[in-house]
Design a protein around this motif. Structure first.
Motif, PDB file in Angstrom:
ATOM      1  N   TRP A  22      10.340   2.243 -23.913  1.00 28.63           N
ATOM      2  CA  TRP A  22       9.593   1.856 -25.113  1.00 28.63           C
ATOM      3  C   TRP A  22       9.195   3.073 -25.948  1.00 28.63           C
ATOM      4  O   TRP A  22       9.170   3.004 -27.193  1.00 28.63           O
ATOM      5  CB  TRP A  22       8.346   1.045 -24.734  1.00 28.63           C
ATOM      6  N   MET A  23       8.893   4.195 -25.272  1.00 30.71           N
ATOM      7  CA  MET A  23       8.581   5.420 -26.015  1.00 30.71           C
ATOM      8  C   MET A  23       9.790   5.886 -26.825  1.00 30.71           C
ATOM      9  O   MET A  23       9.683   6.250 -28.007  1.00 30.71           O
ATOM     10  CB  MET A  23       8.143   6.526 -25.065  1.00 30.71           C
ATOM     11  N   LYS A  27       7.800  -5.281  -4.832  1.00 33.44           N
ATOM     12  CA  LYS A  27       7.114  -6.004  -5.904  1.00 33.44           C
ATOM     13  C   LYS A  27       6.096  -5.128  -6.624  1.00 33.44           C
ATOM     14  O   LYS A  27       5.985  -5.147  -7.850  1.00 33.44           O
ATOM     15  CB  LYS A  27       6.420  -7.230  -5.301  1.00 33.44           C
ATOM     16  N   SER A  28       5.335  -4.334  -5.832  1.00 34.32           N
ATOM     17  CA  SER A  28       4.244  -3.572  -6.447  1.00 34.32           C
ATOM     18  C   SER A  28       4.677  -2.192  -6.943  1.00 34.32           C
ATOM     19  O   SER A  28       4.083  -1.670  -7.881  1.00 34.32           O
ATOM     20  CB  SER A  28       3.092  -3.412  -5.450  1.00 34.32           C
ATOM     21  N   LEU A  29       5.691  -1.595  -6.326  1.00 37.08           N
ATOM     22  CA  LEU A  29       6.107  -0.244  -6.716  1.00 37.08           C
ATOM     23  C   LEU A  29       7.394  -0.266  -7.536  1.00 37.08           C
ATOM     24  O   LEU A  29       7.398   0.073  -8.715  1.00 37.08           O
ATOM     25  CB  LEU A  29       6.280   0.637  -5.475  1.00 37.08           C
ATOM     26  N   TYR A  53       6.397   0.246 -14.620  1.00 40.32           N
ATOM     27  CA  TYR A  53       5.527   0.290 -15.802  1.00 40.32           C
ATOM     28  C   TYR A  53       5.398   1.713 -16.350  1.00 40.32           C
ATOM     29  O   TYR A  53       5.473   1.941 -17.551  1.00 40.32           O
ATOM     30  CB  TYR A  53       4.150  -0.255 -15.411  1.00 40.32           C
ATOM     31  N   PHE A  54       5.178   2.683 -15.398  1.00 44.41           N
ATOM     32  CA  PHE A  54       5.033   4.071 -15.832  1.00 44.41           C
ATOM     33  C   PHE A  54       6.362   4.822 -15.901  1.00 44.41           C
ATOM     34  O   PHE A  54       6.420   5.911 -16.448  1.00 44.41           O
ATOM     35  CB  PHE A  54       4.093   4.826 -14.876  1.00 44.41           C
TER      36      PHE A  54
END
Length: 573
Positions: free
Chosen positions: A535-536, A518-520, A527-528
């Motif tokens: 998106w970039m 969930k977190s990674l 996200y990163f």
């Protein structure tokens, strides 16, 4: 196929029994070496050990499996895959044979793993979620013992060969042999379901009842006991023997206590098996290997009979295993209930039945042994608990009224099943005395005070009385308070061991895996990582698309920018 297998196994069983008596008379054994392959002066040799112990055990295994297969021909008659079932049972018996006659750790591992694999196939035979969960718990619990045996094989390389029977007596003081002893004890504890590996044994009840009769009497669970009987020279007066004595005593106590709070017929008999395995292991750890083997054989007879009777009752009760629905079965199923009662009395140690000769002898030897009060208490209290849950089982099945639907058709099962049960009932009556005369040919006199002599009888009578009380008041007490509810659930759930073995082990890895996912995986790294790159790229492609449009002002602007760049460069140069 069932009838052919029955005749074949029964014939071999009788031949092996007579061979065992002959070797016992001669006091000799035979090693047979079979060279499997010889390549460049390196030979792979398979060694078999035939002595009175291995032949006697094999004859009992084949006798019980032949009667179980005969019983299955009617019990499993509605199954489309009955031939596959019989083949699995025969593979199971073959694996046990290989384990029994092997004086070599490699061939023992073949039989050991064969038992584990085929037991998984048999536990998941009825293909549903409960069976799959039970099969996984059984297989994974036993894998611990398999790994211990593999490590013992690796350590045995110190002696240049795997025929352990040559090294036990001479090398028993070596450090390497002590390590091997510890690993073999661990392997035996997993296979014979001692604490903390006890939870798989009641879970394995998901298998068909004939399989339970075979597994709990003479094959899977007794493999660990038999292995320790062979390795008992190493355990004599060691730390491993003391640890095993404590663990097996607690297993005997825990399972006897749990069976008194259980209402599932098959699970009560499974916990009874666990209790008797604890008794065999604790006898072994005190150094009485012959006594443990004696009880192993007598126990196999009446435990197989108990499961066969339970299967017949469950068939008649429309697949209900709950004790509370039973009652007054003696009127409807007299022969089946007679066999059940004989097996129950043999389990309790009723004089002159099979269990009496081994259990009474074990308890009297315990009274003469140099042990502390705690172990003494575990032995005798567990004996009382055995009588207690046996009496409770008889009370629920024989007394009162039938609590099933009034539209029932209860009767003794067909004669095929009854013949199988009656054959084992005869053995449960005469087997103990016969084995006692064969195995202990020198009469031994056990001299005890009258108080100690009568202690076993007193404990049994007290256990029967407590069983009667529990049968009447257990439902009354179970709902009265949180403390009594906690106690009954704690004891009934085998000290929460099934939860510890399943949720207790898997909860940490699963919850940490869910958190990291969930977190990674779906959090910061997303996200990163993937999302940000995406998106970039989208933004870059949009900007590039603007330049690609046929707009005169963009072309002029880029032309002006290029001119400015050239002017700046020329000035700098």
């Amino acid at each position: 196929m069932c009838f052919i297998s029955f005749i074949f196994l029964l014939t071999i069983s009788m031949f092996l029994f007579y061979s065992s008596v002959y070797l016992m008379y001669l006091d000799s054994c035979y090693f047979i070496e079979w060279e499997v392959v010889n390549l460049n002066s390196s030979s792979i040799v398979m060694t078999f050990l035939f002595d009175w112990m291995s032949l006697l055990f094999m004859s009992f295994v084949l006798l019980i499996s032949s009667l179980v297969i005969y019983y299955s021909s009617e019990y499993m008659s509605n199954d489309y895959n009955i031939n596959r079932f019989i083949m699995l049972v025969l593979m199971f018996v073959l694996s046990m044979m290989l384990l029994i006659i092997s004086p070599n750790l490699i061939s023992i591992l073949l039989g050991w793993d064969g038992l584990g694999l085929v037991s998984y196939c048999l536990v998941i035979y009825f293909q549903n979620v409960k069976s799959f969960n039970a099969g996984m718990l059984t297989a994974l619990s036993n894998r611990i013992g398999d790994v211990a045996l593999l490590l013992a094989i690796a350590w045995m390389l110190n002696y240049g060969g795997w025929n352990y029977i040559f090294y036990l007596e001479i090398m028993k003081m070596d450090f390497e042999m002590r390590v091997i002893c510890g690993l073999v004890v661990l392997a035996a504890m997993t296979k014979s379901a001692q604490i903390p590996f006890s939870s798989w044994l009641p879970a394995a009840m998901a298998a068909p009842t004939p399989v339970s009769a075979l597994v709990h009497s003479s094959t899977l669970v007794t493999a660990g006991v038999y292995l320790l009987i062979r390795f008992n020279i190493l355990m004599d007066k060691t730390l491993f023997a003391s640890i095993l004595l404590l663990v097996s005593g607690l297993t005997m106590f825990m399972s006897g206590l749990g069976a008194n709070f259980e209402f599932d017929l098959k699970k009560i008999i499974a916990l009874s098996t666990l209790s008797q395995l604890g008794l065999m292991m604790s006898t072994l750890s005190m150094g009485y290997a012959d006594l443990a083997f004696f009880h192993l054989l007598t126990h196999a007879l009446f435990k197989a009979l108990l499961f066969m009777c339970a299967g017949a009752i469950i068939h008649n009760m429309q697949n209900s295993q709950d004790l509370r629905y039973m009652g007054n079965l003696g009127v409807h199923m007299p022969l089946t209930v007679t066999c059940l009662n004989v097996a129950n009395l043999a389990l309790c140690g009723m004089p002159f039945l099979a269990g009496f000769y081994s259990k009474d002898l074990i308890l009297e030897i315990v009274m003469m042994s140099y042990i502390n009060f705690f172990i003494f208490f575990l032995f005798f209290f567990s004996t009382g608990l055995t009588v207690c849950y046996s009496f409770r089982l008889v009370y629920y099945s024989l007394t009162g009224d039938l609590n099933l639907s009034s539209m029932h058709y209860l009767s003794d099962e067909g004669w095929v099943m009854l013949r199988g049960m009656l054959g084992l009932m005869m053995m449960s009556i005469v087997g103990g005395g016969m084995l006692g005369w064969l195995m202990f040919n020198t009469p031994s006199c056990i001299v005890l005070s009258s108080m100690l002599k009568n202690l076993t009888l007193f404990v049994c009578i007290l256990g029967a009385f407590v069983g009667y009380l529990i049968s009447n008041v257990s439902l009354y007490f179970s709902n009265k308070s949180m403390i009594s509810y906690f106690f009954s659930s704690f004891v009934g759930m085998m000290w929460f061991m099934p939860y510890i073995s399943t949720y207790g082990i898997i909860y940490g890895p699963l919850s940490s895996g869910g958190f990291s996912n969930k977190s990674l995986d779906q959090g910061w790294s997303e996200y990163f990582g993937g999302q940000m790159i995406y998106w970039m790229l989208v933004d870059f492609s949009k900007s590039y698309q603007m330049f690609q449009n046929n707009n005169l002002k963009f072309y002029l602007m880029t032309f002006v920018l290029w001119v400015l760049v050239f002017i700046l460069l020329s000035l700098l140069i």
